[in-house]
Design a protein around this motif. Structure first.
Motif, PDB file in Angstrom:
ATOM      1  N   ARG A   1      89.711  77.551  82.894  1.00 26.51           N
ATOM      2  CA  ARG A   1      88.342  77.137  82.980  1.00 26.51           C
ATOM      3  C   ARG A   1      87.428  77.211  81.612  1.00 26.51           C
ATOM      4  N   GLN A   2      88.398  77.366  80.578  1.00 27.79           N
ATOM      5  CA  GLN A   2      87.787  77.551  79.247  1.00 27.79           C
ATOM      6  C   GLN A   2      86.763  78.553  79.072  1.00 27.79           C
ATOM      7  N   LEU A   3      86.883  79.633  79.606  1.00 27.82           N
ATOM      8  CA  LEU A   3      85.835  80.689  79.548  1.00 27.82           C
ATOM      9  C   LEU A   3      85.813  81.157  78.283  1.00 27.82           C
ATOM     10  N   TRP A   4      87.065  81.222  77.385  1.00 26.64           N
ATOM     11  CA  TRP A   4      86.886  81.853  75.917  1.00 26.64           C
ATOM     12  C   TRP A   4      86.540  80.823  74.973  1.00 26.64           C
ATOM     13  N   GLU A   5      85.483  81.307  74.149  1.00 29.44           N
ATOM     14  CA  GLU A   5      85.018  80.516  73.297  1.00 29.44           C
ATOM     15  C   GLU A   5      85.985  79.682  72.199  1.00 29.44           C
ATOM     16  N   GLU A   6      87.232  80.523  71.923  1.00 29.17           N
ATOM     17  CA  GLU A   6      88.098  79.766  70.979  1.00 29.17           C
ATOM     18  C   GLU A   6      89.038  78.838  71.619  1.00 29.17           C
ATOM     19  N   HIS A   7      88.621  78.632  72.857  1.00 30.40           N
ATOM     20  CA  HIS A   7      89.480  77.505  73.648  1.00 30.40           C
ATOM     21  C   HIS A   7      88.557  76.453  73.994  1.00 30.40           C
ATOM     22  N   ARG A   8      87.491  76.117  73.365  1.00 28.63           N
ATOM     23  CA  ARG A   8      86.575  75.186  73.938  1.00 28.63           C
ATOM     24  C   ARG A   8      85.571  74.720  72.180  1.00 28.63           C
ATOM     25  N   VAL A   9      86.443  74.663  71.269  1.00 27.13           N
ATOM     26  CA  VAL A   9      86.082  74.508  69.921  1.00 27.13           C
ATOM     27  C   VAL A   9      85.877  73.020  70.060  1.00 27.13           C
ATOM     28  N   PRO A  10      84.835  72.269  69.232  1.00 24.26           N
ATOM     29  CA  PRO A  10      84.673  70.877  69.139  1.00 24.26           C
ATOM     30  C   PRO A  10      85.885  70.219  68.651  1.00 24.26           C
ATOM     31  N   PRO A  11      86.405  69.044  68.864  1.00 23.05           N
ATOM     32  CA  PRO A  11      87.544  68.509  68.469  1.00 23.05           C
ATOM     33  C   PRO A  11      87.478  67.794  67.172  1.00 23.05           C
ATOM     34  N   PRO A  12      88.818  67.762  66.404  1.00 28.43           N
ATOM     35  CA  PRO A  12      88.775  67.196  65.438  1.00 28.43           C
ATOM     36  C   PRO A  12      88.633  65.777  65.369  1.00 28.43           C
ATOM     37  N   GLU A  13      88.857  64.962  66.398  1.00 31.73           N
ATOM     38  CA  GLU A  13      88.659  63.640  66.664  1.00 31.73           C
ATOM     39  C   GLU A  13      87.788  63.242  67.892  1.00 31.73           C
ATOM     40  N   PRO A  14      86.878  62.366  67.872  1.00 31.74           N
ATOM     41  CA  PRO A  14      85.918  62.116  68.872  1.00 31.74           C
ATOM     42  C   PRO A  14      86.677  61.757  70.274  1.00 31.74           C
ATOM     43  N   MET A  15      87.830  61.412  70.327  1.00 36.36           N
ATOM     44  CA  MET A  15      88.410  60.995  71.361  1.00 36.36           C
ATOM     45  C   MET A  15      88.975  61.907  72.189  1.00 36.36           C
ATOM     46  N   LEU A  16      89.070  63.409  71.602  1.00 34.80           N
ATOM     47  CA  LEU A  16      89.796  64.382  71.956  1.00 34.80           C
ATOM     48  C   LEU A  16      88.672  65.396  72.735  1.00 34.80           C
ATOM     49  N   PRO A  17      89.057  66.296  73.768  1.00 30.37           N
ATOM     50  CA  PRO A  17      88.273  67.043  74.284  1.00 30.37           C
ATOM     51  C   PRO A  17      88.092  68.371  73.584  1.00 30.37           C
ATOM     52  N   ALA A  18      87.039  69.048  73.835  1.00 30.65           N
ATOM     53  CA  ALA A  18      87.077  70.270  73.384  1.00 30.65           C
ATOM     54  C   ALA A  18      88.305  71.405  73.708  1.00 30.65           C
ATOM     55  N   GLY A  19      88.788  72.207  72.721  1.00 28.32           N
ATOM     56  CA  GLY A  19      89.939  72.899  72.932  1.00 28.32           C
ATOM     57  C   GLY A  19      90.033  74.006  72.026  1.00 28.32           C
ATOM     58  N   PRO A  20      91.379  74.345  72.130  1.00 29.79           N
ATOM     59  CA  PRO A  20      91.806  75.714  71.080  1.00 29.79           C
ATOM     60  C   PRO A  20      92.110  74.963  69.685  1.00 29.79           C
ATOM     61  N   TRP A  21      91.375  74.126  69.199  1.00 28.62           N
ATOM     62  CA  TRP A  21      91.678  73.522  67.825  1.00 28.62           C
ATOM     63  C   TRP A  21      91.467  74.416  66.458  1.00 28.62           C
ATOM     64  N   GLY A  22      90.792  75.396  66.836  1.00 27.88           N
ATOM     65  CA  GLY A  22      90.752  76.220  65.701  1.00 27.88           C
ATOM     66  C   GLY A  22      92.244  77.224  65.500  1.00 27.88           C
ATOM     67  N   LEU A  23      92.713  77.529  66.614  1.00 25.99           N
ATOM     68  CA  LEU A  23      93.805  78.176  66.688  1.00 25.99           C
ATOM     69  C   LEU A  23      95.099  77.062  66.002  1.00 25.99           C
TER      70      LEU A  23
END
Length: 331
Positions: free
Chosen positions: A137-159
């Motif tokens: 459910r993407q409760l962790w902040e590090e798992h809902r980071v804004p994506p590097p490309e507009p077409m992608l969803p929020a996710g673990p992009w920082g990791l």
């Protein structure tokens, strides 16, 4: 090369004979060969691969704990501790074990510690990426980071960025993002996974295994359709499917060295080329596989995906058909 009709073998070490020897030692509870192997591993891609395979074998033992007890300051042992903890947490989720959450937090703690113990190593960040799929459910902040490309969803992009910083285009790191996307609720995630795989493949350098990534998404789409997506397996001969197979062949297989190719990627490519009726190219990939095979993706083309013997039969049929057609195009 296995040019005859010999049955292939599944071996997690594939052609890596040194890894195979270390695995045998790990399975008997001994760690010295594992330590020596990792100390002699010179590239990040091989380090990532070997630690992953070793962890799968070590997760059911106390071998890494014994290594740490003997050498508590060993950095490779700290990385393997994270690998094993992640493997146990993921297995617990698959088995719906009551200790899943406890094992997840434990794995996160040791993986986080490993990022500091091995600051230049991509694997601790790969471990944190692997755990992201447990946060459905993407409760962790590090798992809902804004994506590097507009077409992608929020996710673990920082990791992913941290892993990529240490080993650009790390194969497993990107596969872990795919698994994260698969695990999220909603059918739209498969479309997002496809978009991610194509974005990664489009930006990967020649010879990178990431050119194979779209083939994994196509198999997942077929699996979710229960193998009933289209009559006569048209799923595999659609224009975009053929294009994905050909691009993976040209951009990865033809521009990589044999030692850099994993059996899993080779099996996915052989499967895609066979399905796309590109038999000559498929035959070359089957020859490169030699005596090895992996149950996936072949198991998804069977009546019982849990029966490995059926997967082997599909593999053998595909190999024979590809070699026959390559030898006689009019057959």
């Amino acid at each position: 090369m296995a040019r005859d009709g010999a049955r292939p073998a599944y071996d997690p070490a594939g052609p890596d004979t040194e890894l195979r020897a270390a695995l045998q030692e790990v399975r008997t509870g001994r760690w010295m060969s594992m330590r020596t192997l990792l100390e002699d591993t010179a590239t990040w891609w091989q380090w990532t691969q070997r630690t992953q395979v070793l962890a799968a074998a070590a997760a059911g033992t106390d071998v890494v704990r014994a290594w740490l007890a003997e050498d508590p300051h060993s950095v490779p042992a700290a990385v393997m501790q994270a690998r094993v903890a992640v493997e146990r947490a993921l297995r617990a989720r698959r088995e719906e074990h009551r200790r899943t959450h406890e094992l997840w937090i434990e794995a996160w703690d040791v993986s986080d510690a490993a990022t500091r113990a091995a600051p230049h190593d991509p694997v601790p960040w790969v471990c944190l990426l692997a755990l992201a799929q447990l946060d459905r459910r993407q409760l962790w902040e590090e798992h809902r980071v804004p994506p590097p490309e507009p077409m992608l969803p929020a996710g673990p992009w920082g990791l992913l960025a941290e892993a990529d910083k240490r080993d650009p285009h790390n194969r497993e790191a990107h596969h872990r993002v795919l698994q994260f996307l698969y695990a999220q609720a909603g059918s739209e995630r498969l479309a997002e996974a496809s978009g991610f795989a194509h974005w990664v493949a489009d930006t990967a350098p020649p010879g990178s295994a990431l050119h194979v990534l779209p083939l994994y998404v196509r198999v997942e789409r077929y699996r979710r359709g229960g193998g009933q997506l289209a009559a006569l397996d048209l799923h595999w001969v659609a224009e975009d499917a053929v294009r994905e197979a050909e691009q993976a062949c040209v951009n990865w297989f033809e521009r990589s060295t044999p030692v850099e190719r994993t059996p899993l990627d080779l099996n996915h490519l052989a499967h895609a080329l066979w399905g796309a009726l590109r038999f000559e190219d498929a035959a070359r990939v089957f020859d490169a596989l030699g005596p090895y095979y992996t149950p996936l993706p072949w198991a998804h083309r069977t009546a019982d995906p849990g029966d490995r013997s059926q997967a082997v039969e599909v593999f053998l049929q595909a190999r024979a058909r590809s070699r026959s057609a390559a030898h006689d195009p009019d057959s």
